[in-house]
Design a protein around this motif. Sequence first.
Motif, PDB file in Angstrom:
ATOM      1  N   ARG A   1       0.823  -1.215   0.000  1.00  0.00           N
ATOM      2  CA  ARG A   1       0.000   0.000   0.000  1.00  0.00           C
ATOM      3  C   ARG A   1       0.861   1.271   0.000  1.00  0.00           C
ATOM      4  N   GLU A   2       1.916   1.289   0.788  1.00  0.00           N
ATOM      5  CA  GLU A   2       2.767   2.469   0.840  1.00  0.00           C
ATOM      6  C   GLU A   2       3.505   2.658  -0.479  1.00  0.00           C
ATOM      7  N   ARG A   3       3.971   1.554  -1.066  1.00  0.00           N
ATOM      8  CA  ARG A   3       4.646   1.657  -2.362  1.00  0.00           C
ATOM      9  C   ARG A   3       3.680   2.149  -3.433  1.00  0.00           C
ATOM     10  N   ARG A   4       2.469   1.657  -3.398  1.00  0.00           N
ATOM     11  CA  ARG A   4       1.450   2.072  -4.354  1.00  0.00           C
ATOM     12  C   ARG A   4       1.109   3.548  -4.167  1.00  0.00           C
ATOM     13  N   LYS A   5       1.061   3.997  -2.923  1.00  0.00           N
ATOM     14  CA  LYS A   5       0.779   5.402  -2.628  1.00  0.00           C
ATOM     15  C   LYS A   5       1.847   6.297  -3.253  1.00  0.00           C
TER      16      LYS A   5
ATOM     17  N   GLU B   1       1.209   9.071  -6.217  1.00  0.00           N
ATOM     18  CA  GLU B   1       1.559  10.482  -6.025  1.00  0.00           C
ATOM     19  C   GLU B   1       2.448  10.968  -7.158  1.00  0.00           C
ATOM     20  N   GLN B   2       3.403  10.129  -7.551  1.00  0.00           N
ATOM     21  CA  GLN B   2       4.277  10.493  -8.666  1.00  0.00           C
ATOM     22  C   GLN B   2       3.475  10.595  -9.963  1.00  0.00           C
ATOM     23  N   LEU B   3       2.561   9.649 -10.173  1.00  0.00           N
ATOM     24  CA  LEU B   3       1.695   9.678 -11.356  1.00  0.00           C
ATOM     25  C   LEU B   3       0.870  10.956 -11.392  1.00  0.00           C
ATOM     26  N   ALA B   4       0.337  11.340 -10.238  1.00  0.00           N
ATOM     27  CA  ALA B   4      -0.494  12.547 -10.163  1.00  0.00           C
ATOM     28  C   ALA B   4       0.282  13.778 -10.611  1.00  0.00           C
ATOM     29  N   HIS B   5       1.498  13.923 -10.131  1.00  0.00           N
ATOM     30  CA  HIS B   5       2.284  15.100 -10.473  1.00  0.00           C
ATOM     31  C   HIS B   5       2.728  15.068 -11.943  1.00  0.00           C
ATOM     32  N   ASN B   6       3.031  13.894 -12.466  1.00  0.00           N
ATOM     33  CA  ASN B   6       3.404  13.795 -13.883  1.00  0.00           C
ATOM     34  C   ASN B   6       2.234  14.157 -14.793  1.00  0.00           C
ATOM     35  N   LEU B   7       1.032  13.660 -14.439  1.00  0.00           N
ATOM     36  CA  LEU B   7      -0.133  13.947 -15.276  1.00  0.00           C
ATOM     37  C   LEU B   7      -0.599  15.388 -15.105  1.00  0.00           C
ATOM     38  N   ALA B   8      -0.315  15.969 -13.946  1.00  0.00           N
ATOM     39  CA  ALA B   8      -0.628  17.387 -13.747  1.00  0.00           C
ATOM     40  C   ALA B   8       0.214  18.233 -14.694  1.00  0.00           C
TER      41      ALA B   8
ATOM     42  N   ILE C   1      -7.553   9.702 -15.669  1.00  0.00           N
ATOM     43  CA  ILE C   1      -6.768   8.596 -15.121  1.00  0.00           C
ATOM     44  C   ILE C   1      -7.629   7.339 -15.132  1.00  0.00           C
ATOM     45  N   GLU C   2      -7.001   6.179 -15.235  1.00  0.00           N
ATOM     46  CA  GLU C   2      -7.728   4.909 -15.266  1.00  0.00           C
ATOM     47  C   GLU C   2      -8.589   4.754 -14.004  1.00  0.00           C
ATOM     48  N   PRO C   3      -9.691   4.001 -14.073  1.00  0.00           N
ATOM     49  CA  PRO C   3     -10.550   3.793 -12.898  1.00  0.00           C
ATOM     50  C   PRO C   3      -9.772   3.227 -11.710  1.00  0.00           C
ATOM     51  N   MET C   4     -10.114   3.705 -10.527  1.00  0.00           N
ATOM     52  CA  MET C   4      -9.446   3.286  -9.295  1.00  0.00           C
ATOM     53  C   MET C   4     -10.466   3.175  -8.177  1.00  0.00           C
ATOM     54  N   PRO C   5     -10.162   2.373  -7.136  1.00  0.00           N
ATOM     55  CA  PRO C   5     -11.024   2.352  -5.954  1.00  0.00           C
ATOM     56  C   PRO C   5     -10.959   3.690  -5.228  1.00  0.00           C
ATOM     57  N   SER C   6     -11.912   3.957  -4.383  1.00  0.00           N
ATOM     58  CA  SER C   6     -12.061   5.280  -3.770  1.00  0.00           C
ATOM     59  C   SER C   6     -10.831   5.734  -2.993  1.00  0.00           C
TER      60      SER C   6
ATOM     61  N   ILE D   1      -5.918   9.461  -2.846  1.00  0.00           N
ATOM     62  CA  ILE D   1      -4.484   9.756  -2.869  1.00  0.00           C
ATOM     63  C   ILE D   1      -4.174  10.776  -3.966  1.00  0.00           C
ATOM     64  N   ILE D   2      -4.796  10.604  -5.137  1.00  0.00           N
ATOM     65  CA  ILE D   2      -4.588  11.534  -6.245  1.00  0.00           C
ATOM     66  C   ILE D   2      -5.109  12.920  -5.873  1.00  0.00           C
ATOM     67  N   HIS D   3      -6.335  12.967  -5.349  1.00  0.00           N
ATOM     68  CA  HIS D   3      -6.925  14.257  -4.969  1.00  0.00           C
ATOM     69  C   HIS D   3      -6.048  14.981  -3.946  1.00  0.00           C
ATOM     70  N   THR D   4      -5.579  14.229  -2.957  1.00  0.00           N
ATOM     71  CA  THR D   4      -4.766  14.829  -1.894  1.00  0.00           C
ATOM     72  C   THR D   4      -3.433  15.335  -2.428  1.00  0.00           C
ATOM     73  N   ALA D   5      -2.821  14.554  -3.320  1.00  0.00           N
ATOM     74  CA  ALA D   5      -1.517  14.930  -3.872  1.00  0.00           C
ATOM     75  C   ALA D   5      -1.582  16.248  -4.644  1.00  0.00           C
TER      76      ALA D   5
END
Length: 210
Positions: free
Chosen positions: A140-144, A148-155, A167-172, A177-181
């Motif tokens: 979970r921590e590695r995925r987080k 976060e890195q994905l969020a900043h790259n796509l931003a 972004i591809e569908p994800m669980p809530s 994590i994306i919203h927070t990042a």
Amino acid sequence: MREITASGLTVEEAKLNALDQLDLNEDQVTVEVIDEGKKGLFGVFGTKRAYVKVQEREDLVSDGKTYLQQMVEQMGTSNVDINVHQDDDEIKYELTGDEIGKLIGKRGQTLNALQYLTSLVVNQHRGIHYTVVVDAEGYRERRKETLEQLAHNLAKKATRTQEDVFIEPMPSYERKIIHTALHDHSDVSTYSDGQDPNRRVVIRPRELDD
């Protein structure tokens, strides 16, 4: 789950009698007062005994662990240990052992399914909702960190192209994590679009909101 009705000269005495018979402490039971009783003349004549119904609490943490262990064994990965950590309204099950990758699955899909099903077991027919997390050797921590890195790259991409990025569908909890990042990002905003299980995060350049 055991249940007993006990009596005593007072409600407290009735409760203690029930706990003694069940060999449990007060934190392990729920108590329902059936009759508060009544003190008689001089505390003796006409006394009416108090009655309580005492029920053993369901051990929801163990219920979740037992269910998860059964699921893991059915998947052919029986040599797995499950450590449990509870913090207020969150229960975390940490899986360790052989073939742990099999329990994680592609992008955590298998682990997410185990988490969802275990949450249903823990929270069924109960008045309080617990957040259930199923992790496997720190995935979970590695995925987080990856999200976060994905969020900043796509931003950066959204800012460069001045177009919405889907972004591809994800669980809530992964969408969170994306919203927070990107919550305090100066150039983009985020929102969720669609219905589960196909709900996804959209990163939008702030200039498009003007």
